[in-house]
Design a protein around this motif. Structure first.
Motif, PDB file in Angstrom:
ATOM      1  N   SER B 126     -71.321  98.713 -54.935  1.00  0.00           N
ATOM      2  CA  SER B 126     -70.530  97.476 -54.901  1.00  0.00           C
ATOM      3  C   SER B 126     -69.546  97.409 -56.050  1.00  0.00           C
ATOM      4  O   SER B 126     -68.545  96.720 -55.989  1.00  0.00           O
ATOM      5  N   GLY B 127     -69.863  98.079 -57.110  1.00  0.00           N
ATOM      6  CA  GLY B 127     -68.990  98.041 -58.276  1.00  0.00           C
ATOM      7  C   GLY B 127     -69.383  99.145 -59.228  1.00  0.00           C
ATOM      8  O   GLY B 127     -70.522  99.608 -59.220  1.00  0.00           O
ATOM      9  N   VAL B 128     -68.426  99.594 -60.041  1.00  0.00           N
ATOM     10  CA  VAL B 128     -68.698 100.690 -60.958  1.00  0.00           C
ATOM     11  C   VAL B 128     -68.099 100.393 -62.317  1.00  0.00           C
ATOM     12  O   VAL B 128     -67.027  99.811 -62.424  1.00  0.00           O
ATOM     13  N   SER B 129     -68.820 100.749 -63.359  1.00  0.00           N
ATOM     14  CA  SER B 129     -68.299 100.663 -64.697  1.00  0.00           C
ATOM     15  C   SER B 129     -68.586 101.997 -65.359  1.00  0.00           C
ATOM     16  O   SER B 129     -69.705 102.502 -65.253  1.00  0.00           O
ATOM     17  N   ALA B 130     -67.583 102.585 -65.991  1.00  0.00           N
ATOM     18  CA  ALA B 130     -67.798 103.875 -66.632  1.00  0.00           C
ATOM     19  C   ALA B 130     -67.494 103.749 -68.119  1.00  0.00           C
ATOM     20  O   ALA B 130     -66.364 103.431 -68.495  1.00  0.00           O
ATOM     21  N   GLN B 131     -68.490 103.941 -68.928  1.00  0.00           N
ATOM     22  CA  GLN B 131     -68.289 103.831 -70.374  1.00  0.00           C
ATOM     23  C   GLN B 131     -68.230 105.217 -70.985  1.00  0.00           C
ATOM     24  O   GLN B 131     -69.110 106.049 -70.793  1.00  0.00           O
ATOM     25  N   TYR B 132     -67.150 105.449 -71.774  1.00  0.00           N
ATOM     26  CA  TYR B 132     -66.930 106.731 -72.410  1.00  0.00           C
ATOM     27  C   TYR B 132     -66.869 106.458 -73.903  1.00  0.00           C
ATOM     28  O   TYR B 132     -66.027 105.686 -74.356  1.00  0.00           O
ATOM     29  N   GLU B 133     -67.744 107.038 -74.681  1.00  0.00           N
ATOM     30  CA  GLU B 133     -67.892 106.707 -76.106  1.00  0.00           C
ATOM     31  C   GLU B 133     -68.221 105.225 -76.262  1.00  0.00           C
ATOM     32  O   GLU B 133     -69.161 104.752 -75.649  1.00  0.00           O
ATOM     33  N   SER B 134     -67.397 104.473 -77.040  1.00  0.00           N
ATOM     34  CA  SER B 134     -67.769 103.099 -77.332  1.00  0.00           C
ATOM     35  C   SER B 134     -67.283 102.090 -76.308  1.00  0.00           C
ATOM     36  O   SER B 134     -67.739 100.958 -76.306  1.00  0.00           O
ATOM     37  N   GLU B 135     -66.320 102.481 -75.464  1.00  0.00           N
ATOM     38  CA  GLU B 135     -65.754 101.452 -74.600  1.00  0.00           C
ATOM     39  C   GLU B 135     -65.697 101.875 -73.141  1.00  0.00           C
ATOM     40  O   GLU B 135     -65.716 103.059 -72.811  1.00  0.00           O
ATOM     41  N   ASN B 214     -69.355 111.595 -75.811  1.00  0.00           N
ATOM     42  CA  ASN B 214     -68.637 112.871 -75.868  1.00  0.00           C
ATOM     43  C   ASN B 214     -68.517 113.409 -77.293  1.00  0.00           C
ATOM     44  O   ASN B 214     -68.277 114.588 -77.494  1.00  0.00           O
ATOM     45  N   THR B 215     -68.659 112.538 -78.304  1.00  0.00           N
ATOM     46  CA  THR B 215     -68.431 112.956 -79.684  1.00  0.00           C
ATOM     47  C   THR B 215     -69.747 113.318 -80.367  1.00  0.00           C
ATOM     48  O   THR B 215     -70.746 112.632 -80.198  1.00  0.00           O
ATOM     49  N   GLU B 216     -69.665 114.386 -81.152  1.00  0.00           N
ATOM     50  CA  GLU B 216     -70.834 114.790 -81.922  1.00  0.00           C
ATOM     51  C   GLU B 216     -71.123 113.732 -82.995  1.00  0.00           C
ATOM     52  O   GLU B 216     -70.208 113.115 -83.527  1.00  0.00           O
ATOM     53  N   ASN B 217     -72.374 113.541 -83.307  1.00  0.00           N
ATOM     54  CA  ASN B 217     -72.794 112.560 -84.330  1.00  0.00           C
ATOM     55  C   ASN B 217     -72.307 111.151 -84.024  1.00  0.00           C
ATOM     56  O   ASN B 217     -71.956 110.390 -84.917  1.00  0.00           O
ATOM     57  N   MET B 218     -72.273 110.820 -82.768  1.00  0.00           N
ATOM     58  CA  MET B 218     -71.771 109.502 -82.440  1.00  0.00           C
ATOM     59  C   MET B 218     -72.922 108.568 -82.098  1.00  0.00           C
ATOM     60  O   MET B 218     -73.958 108.986 -81.621  1.00  0.00           O
ATOM     61  N   GLY B 219     -72.698 107.294 -82.372  1.00  0.00           N
ATOM     62  CA  GLY B 219     -73.664 106.303 -81.927  1.00  0.00           C
ATOM     63  C   GLY B 219     -73.068 105.509 -80.789  1.00  0.00           C
ATOM     64  O   GLY B 219     -71.926 105.067 -80.879  1.00  0.00           O
ATOM     65  N   GLN B 220     -73.812 105.364 -79.713  1.00  0.00           N
ATOM     66  CA  GLN B 220     -73.338 104.510 -78.611  1.00  0.00           C
ATOM     67  C   GLN B 220     -74.242 103.285 -78.556  1.00  0.00           C
ATOM     68  O   GLN B 220     -75.464 103.403 -78.487  1.00  0.00           O
TER      69      GLN B 220
END
Lengths: 101, 474
Positions: B126-135, B214-220
């Motif tokens: 019904s709906g899709v949201s795709a989060q890449y890194e922080s947003e 996608n980023t190394e050492n990243m916090g989501q």
């Protein structure tokens, strides 16, 4: 029979602050909400945290252990993870002294 | 950082992790320096043009995060590996959440194409949201649902467009000071989903969010808030993956569900993070009178997962169900479980947890059932089964029951077993190889869970489990 030993001095609990007192082996928390005094048990009903370590914000106090809020005027649990109210104690003020009513 | 700087994470960890590719970060809009301080929290808030109350919320949460100790329980040795000063807390890949797939930056679009997201949307969502890194980089919701008043957007948009609902409900289910990681999330949250379903509206096919680091050492640190108003119904699904990196990243989400009277929320997660992600998530739901909440929680990936979806049954007749499965392979610890709090009469709950540990992996079931005084007629059934595939693997079961109401029914059963020699022998005598026979038995063990998933997810999960089992024998 009215209590003869005061719980605390009103001047020791400025507005917006709390003070932990021992009474009959139990820890109570005297709270000053804008000049009106209230007493609750000094123990969070969720996990037993000591509420005197929390911040009084208006009539709400936060348990620092898991962030639950209580209304110090009614004892009601305002947010999860607490569900049960904290016990409240009616007070009587005589001059600068606060007694259990 | 250039694309393709992928270092192997250790022996065998990379095999067959098909989501392990890494994209170039050259076109990124912003990446905060490593470590966390007040300035970074203020920067995140100002970049998002947030109202003052949210900045104050974040700053207070930051102080709470600083003052709270690390958990005194759980896998302390693994938790100590988290270096909070070695993490990028905010990474912005694009400018905004696009509503047309064609407008999503090409690199990111390619990623989600590889993960099969647009295809899934066309087929059954019904709906899709795709989060890449922080947003969130892409977002869509079916027009008919929007006309019915269903709101499905990312949390940043919700804060801009529906601030009154966000302010009213945010952190009411999971307070900022609930635990160190909830405080961390509250201070640096970005993205996540916001869902509001108006009274009586039934969202017939699922809403989906997909989270990608996608980023190394990243916090989501996504923040999700789902509100089902009276008599409404919604199913939300999330999936998570990350590239293969040699150093760890942190995923620490907060998910709050509010099921109002007579409503129903189902929340399905398939977590397949790469095996060096620390996945420390707080998920909690409130079910009011006659409402139903179901958590369907699958854990395949990550290095350490600590996640205990909770349901607070606050209204009479509320119902909760938690179905969870965990697979722990080499170097992994799946510390998962469930919490159900019966705080009203005639509330019912079912908890079913099954875990498999193999190649030296470890699973822990940590559960709580609490029945408050006055919750007469409350009923709960807890079942947890663990399957240990070899001598190097282990499993712990730590259930807690606090029952303060006499007129309540509590059932609990638990089992720990090895894969049956006789079962294997039987399957192999019918012509299956040992690997196929083992995979079949393990898939059968997880069948209770798989059959609750939409077909596309069920097929993928069976494939993953089969892949995990290959190499475990012979």
């Amino acid at each position: 029979m009215p209590e003869s030993t005061p719980l605390a001095r009103a001047s020791d609990v400025p507005s917006g602050t709390t003070r932990r007192v021992e009474h009959d082996g139990e820890a109570l928390l005297v709270c000053n909400v804008g000049g009106a005094f209230y007493a609750i048990e000094d123990q969070c009903t969720h996990d037993g945290g000591e509420l005197d370590q929390g911040e009084l914000d208006g009539c709400r106090i936060m348990c620092p252990r898991h962030g639950a809020y209580f209304d110090v005027t009614t004892g009601a649990a305002l947010t999860l993870p607490a569900i049960m109210p904290v016990r409240t104690y009616p007070l009587r003020i005589e001059g600068d002294e606060i007694f259990l009513a | 950082m250039k694309a393709g700087t992928v270092a192997p994470a250790g022996p065998d960890l990379d095999q067959d992790y098909r989501h392990g590719f890494h994209d170039s970060e050259d076109a990124y809009r912003f990446k905060s320096a490593k470590g966390l301080n007040r300035e970074i929290v203020e920067r995140i808030s100002s970049m998002k043009n947030e109202p003052e109350w949210m900045l104050n919320f974040r700053l207070k949460a930051y102080e709470t995060f600083r003052s709270k100790p690390m958990p005194e329980w759980g896998d302390k040795a693994l938790l100590e590996e988290i270096n909070f000063d070695d993490i990028h807390y905010f990474v912005k890949a694009g400018d905004r959440a696009e509503i047309s797939w064609d407008d999503v930056p090409a690199d990111i679009k390619k990623t989600f194409d590889r993960l099969g997201i647009p295809e899934a949307e066309r087929k059954f969502l019904s709906g899709v949201s795709a989060q890449y890194e922080s947003e969130v980089v892409y977002h869509s919701v079916r027009e008919d649902l929007a006309k019915d008043g269903v709101i499905f957007c990312d949390m940043d948009t919700a804060l801009r467009e529906h601030p009154e609902i966000v302010e009213k409900y945010l952190a009411t289910v999971i307070p900022v000071a609930d635990n160190k990681f909830a405080a961390l999330n509250s201070s640096v949250w970005s993205g996540g989903s916001f869902v509001y379903v108006p009274p009586g509206v039934e969202v017939k096919s699922p809403l989906q969010a997909y989270f990608r680091i996608n980023t190394e050492n990243m916090g989501q640190f996504e923040r999700t808030l789902i509100i089902a108003d009276k008599g409404s119904k919604v199913h939300y699904i999330e999936g998570c993956t990350a590239p293969q990196f040699s150093t760890a990243s942190l995923h620490s989400a907060v998910v709050e569900l509010i099921a109002m009277e007579g409503s129903s929320i189902r929340y399905t997660t398939i977590q397949n993070w790469y095996r060096n992600i620390f996945n420390l998530v707080t998920k909690r739901a409130v079910a009011h009178k006659n409402a139903t909440v179901e958590w369907v929680d699958g854990n395949i990936g990550s290095r350490l997962t600590m996640k205990y979806p909770a349901i607070y049954l606050m209204g009479e007749g509320a119902r909760g169900e938690i179905l969870s499965m965990a697979f722990a392979g080499e170097g992994q610890h799946q510390d998962a479980g469930a919490k159900v709090i019966h705080a009203a009469p005639h509330t019912t709950s079912v908890v079913t947890n099954k875990s498999v540990s193999a190649h030296g992996g470890k699973t822990t079931y940590r559960g709580l059932v609490e029945i408050f005084p006055g919750a007469v007629g409350a009923k709960t059934r807890v079942k947890c089964d663990a399957l240990i595939m070899d001598e190097r693997s282990s499993s712990d079961t730590k259930p807690t029951m606090k029952i303060d109401e006499q007129k309540a029914t509590v059932e609990h059963e638990a089992s720990v077993s090895k894969i049956g020699e006789e079962q294997l022998f039987y399957a192999m005598s019918r012509g299956l190889s040992e690997a196929d026979a083992t995979a079949m038995i393990v898939n059968g063990f997880f069948d209770f869970f798989v059959k609750e998933l939409p077909m596309e997810y069920a097929v993928e999960l069976n494939r993953l489990v089969k892949m995990e089992m290959e190499g475990s024998v012979g």
